[in-house]
Write a protein that holds these residues in place. Sequence first.
Motif, PDB file in Angstrom:
ATOM      1  N   PHE A   1     143.238  84.199  41.933  1.00  0.00           N
ATOM      2  CA  PHE A   1     143.517  83.526  40.665  1.00  0.00           C
ATOM      3  C   PHE A   1     142.716  84.375  39.490  1.00  0.00           C
ATOM      4  O   PHE A   1     141.372  84.605  39.776  1.00  0.00           O
ATOM      5  CB  PHE A   1     143.241  82.250  40.485  1.00  0.00           C
ATOM      6  N   HIS A   2     143.183  84.739  38.463  1.00  0.00           N
ATOM      7  CA  HIS A   2     142.607  85.417  37.409  1.00  0.00           C
ATOM      8  C   HIS A   2     141.910  84.422  36.481  1.00  0.00           C
ATOM      9  O   HIS A   2     142.367  83.645  35.966  1.00  0.00           O
ATOM     10  CB  HIS A   2     143.513  86.350  36.760  1.00  0.00           C
ATOM     11  N   ILE A   3     140.517  84.417  36.561  1.00  0.00           N
ATOM     12  CA  ILE A   3     139.595  83.649  35.633  1.00  0.00           C
ATOM     13  C   ILE A   3     139.479  84.231  34.278  1.00  0.00           C
ATOM     14  O   ILE A   3     138.863  85.432  34.045  1.00  0.00           O
ATOM     15  CB  ILE A   3     138.079  83.294  36.549  1.00  0.00           C
ATOM     16  N   ARG A   4     139.711  83.679  33.211  1.00  0.00           N
ATOM     17  CA  ARG A   4     139.465  84.140  31.641  1.00  0.00           C
ATOM     18  C   ARG A   4     138.455  83.369  31.241  1.00  0.00           C
ATOM     19  O   ARG A   4     137.754  82.376  31.694  1.00  0.00           O
ATOM     20  CB  ARG A   4     140.800  83.631  30.919  1.00  0.00           C
ATOM     21  N   ASP A   5     138.090  83.924  30.110  1.00  0.00           N
ATOM     22  CA  ASP A   5     136.755  83.397  29.336  1.00  0.00           C
ATOM     23  C   ASP A   5     136.945  81.876  28.727  1.00  0.00           C
ATOM     24  O   ASP A   5     136.350  81.057  28.788  1.00  0.00           O
ATOM     25  CB  ASP A   5     136.531  84.266  28.052  1.00  0.00           C
ATOM     26  N   SER A   6     138.344  81.755  28.067  1.00  0.00           N
ATOM     27  CA  SER A   6     138.679  80.479  27.877  1.00  0.00           C
ATOM     28  C   SER A   6     139.147  79.632  29.092  1.00  0.00           C
ATOM     29  O   SER A   6     139.503  79.943  30.060  1.00  0.00           O
ATOM     30  CB  SER A   6     139.654  80.896  26.771  1.00  0.00           C
ATOM     31  N   PRO A   7     139.030  78.208  28.773  1.00  0.00           N
ATOM     32  CA  PRO A   7     139.499  77.365  29.947  1.00  0.00           C
ATOM     33  C   PRO A   7     141.028  77.594  30.286  1.00  0.00           C
ATOM     34  O   PRO A   7     141.817  77.528  29.512  1.00  0.00           O
ATOM     35  CB  PRO A   7     139.085  76.030  29.184  1.00  0.00           C
TER      36      PRO A   7
END
Length: 470
Positions: A420-426
């Motif tokens: 899973f790619h985790i972004r800065d925004s939720p």
Amino acid sequence: MANAERTQSPHKLSQGTKSTCLLFFRLLFFAVFQVAQANKQAFIQSDTILEVLHFGERGLLQTESDIDISSYHQKSPPLHRGNCRPIRFEPPMLDFHEQPVGMPKMEKVFLHNPSPEEISLISISATTAHFHASFFQNRIIPPGGNTSFDVVFLARVVGNVENTLFINTSHHGVFTYQVFGVGIPNPYRLRPFIGARVPVNSSFSPLINIHNPHSEPLQVVEMYSSGGDLHLELPTGQQGGTRKLWEIPPFETKGVMRASFSSRDADNHTAFIRIKTNASDEDEFIILPMEVEVTAAPGIYSSIEMLDFGTLRSQDRPKHLNLHLLNSGTKDVPITSIRPTPSNDAVSIEFKQITLKAGENKYTKVASISFDASKVKRPSQTSGKITVKAKEKSYSKLEIPYQTEVLEGYLGFDHTVTLFHIRDSPPDPQERPIVLTNTFNFPILIHDVSLPEEAKTMFKVSVCARMCTL
């Protein structure tokens, strides 16, 4: 008999029912119990020794003496051959078919006397540990009459087993009766403890691991030893515990008891462990023989009679077992080599030369044995021996068998779906299906899917509403 409450005290299990256990374990449980009231004598045998057993009060068995089978048969009249035998068996031969190792089965055999004279029966014996017989319902068969006896098949090994029972009569010679059976793997992955060799005043204490092949928890409700030098202890060494200690989760394996054998007498000893679970029928038991040779000869001894790696999958990481040895001699002995026999790429040994001190009464770790299931290319690699050689020439080499069962295959899936790619925004919740592929040659039952604690804050797993089979 014991009930579920008895399992809360291992000392009660091994000592509190000695008289009952004597009947169950010397002639192996119910086969003789059912005919005890009508008979006064029965026989069990090993490879060379025939034990004469008498029924005392309340049907209990008591040993009278030991007789060498070879000399016993030499004193008997010649065998009856041809078609003129004055006795008829029903069935003509006994085939037990497939029976799990350690799970006994009993069958009844009838003897008919079609001759005009009575036949007096003296004894029944065999030369194998897989079959056990009770004595006859009646010792005298009148003309045209009949009698019966019970035969129990207790497989100790996987594979075909056959033997001949010898029935000795007073005036009609010795009659023979053929018995057959096939031992198959025990569903609870239990096996007899056979071939242990320990020095006098030492101990043999294997752990009893039970596998639960069912989809519901398995509860051990009874566990008896045959008493004497064999005792049952908790794996933790505690004096007591709750029923939870003997509960095994579905499809898991758990150590439930330690069988501790110790003796001061140099001799061959045989004992039995009887186990009953909540999955057993009323008259169904697991019987585990334990055979230990206690000797006063100085030498190198192993704490276990077999290195059992259990059931492994071909993709599993290597499994490690430790080898502990003891020197019962009067002088220190260097261990020079430990290697598999024959050579096996799946077995690796971590060993540094070590000297075993003389006179120590405890076992010392000398090596770590590893089995790598991914390197198994042929069935012969799943068993063999670990050969230990000492510098002391007067000591014979020590050989410890090893075995494992390797399941070829794996459960495959696309590993990219778990990234899973985790972004800065939720991020928005993402749901991805995971498709499993079964490459084993048998069905796989998915009974549970879980996450490690550290992942539960970010991930959630949803599974089928019912258990799935691949």
